[in-house]
Design a protein around this motif. Structure first.
Motif, short mmCIF file in Angstrom:
data_model
loop_
_atom_site.label_atom_id
_atom_site.label_comp_id
_atom_site.label_asym_id
_atom_site.label_seq_id
_atom_site.Cartn_x
_atom_site.Cartn_y
_atom_site.Cartn_z
N MET A 1 -11.92 32.69 -10.46
CA MET A 1 -13.08 32.32 -9.68
C MET A 1 -12.66 32.71 -8.34
SD MET A 1 -14.87 27.98 -9.14
CE MET A 1 -13.30 27.59 -8.05
N ARG A 2 -11.50 32.11 -8.22
CA ARG A 2 -10.67 32.23 -6.53
C ARG A 2 -10.98 33.65 -6.08
NH1 ARG A 2 -8.27 28.42 -3.39
NH2 ARG A 2 -7.41 30.19 -2.90
N ASP B 1 -13.00 36.23 -7.65
CA ASP B 1 -14.34 36.69 -7.87
C ASP B 1 -15.03 36.39 -6.81
OD1 ASP B 1 -13.80 37.70 -10.36
OD2 ASP B 1 -14.77 35.85 -11.18
N LYS B 2 -14.79 35.20 -6.07
CA LYS B 2 -15.57 34.88 -5.02
C LYS B 2 -14.67 35.66 -3.63
CE LYS B 2 -15.78 30.33 -1.90
NZ LYS B 2 -15.50 29.48 -1.58
#
Length: 163
Positions: free
Chosen positions: A66-67, A69-70
């Motif tokens: 998630m980090r 992809d951010k």
């Protein structure tokens, strides 16, 4: 050493400390704990996505993804230097805002040299200078200054280039 030269060395060291601090802080999200830079740690409940009271490797990997992809602004599955730089800028801006809140004594939204030199930062700079000044004479010799680079883990780029 004259008072002016002594003051010049202190001002130069203050700049060095500040520049080093900003560079290190820009590379991280978190606070300096125990001398190591750390990212802000998410809460256990945030990571425990199935709420079973235990974290699995998969849950940890999902958070890391998630980090990633951010930061991956163009969603190509890879991080470019620009994307990494943008993430670093965002973190640096957050750190700078926190610093202003912490150091801005007159609440004008700016930090003057006097505000920066006073309080915790000024004490830290004075303590560092005193520690480097091995003979306690109130000035730094070339040898004492060279040892500053050794304490920071080696010579800096300018010192290497000048050899």
């Amino acid at each position: 050493m004259t008072t002016i030269s002594h003051m010049t060395v202190r001002i130069a060291l203050t700049g060095l400390v500040i520049a080093t601090g900003f560079a290190a802080k820009a590379a991280t999200d978190g606070d300096n704990k125990g001398g190591k830079m750390r990212h802000e740690r998410p809460s256990f409940s945030t990571l425990d996505t199935d709420s079973n009271g235990a974290l699995t490797r998969e849950e940890m990997a999902a958070h890391t993804k998630m980090r990633f992809d951010k930061m991956d602004a163009n969603s190509d599955g890879q991080l470019s230097a620009d994307e990494l730089g943008q993430a670093g800028k965002k973190r640096a801006q957050k750190r700078a805002a926190k610093m202003i809140v912490r150091v801005d004594a007159n609440d004008d939204g700016m930090i003057s040299f006097e505000e920066m030199s006073a309080g915790k930062m000024g004490k830290r700079q004075t303590k560092m200078f005193d520690r480097i000044d091995a003979d306690g004479n109130g000035s730094l010799s070339e040898d004492e200054f060279a040892k500053l680079g050794e304490r920071r883990g080696g010579k800096n780029k300018r010192q290497k280039a000048g050899e």
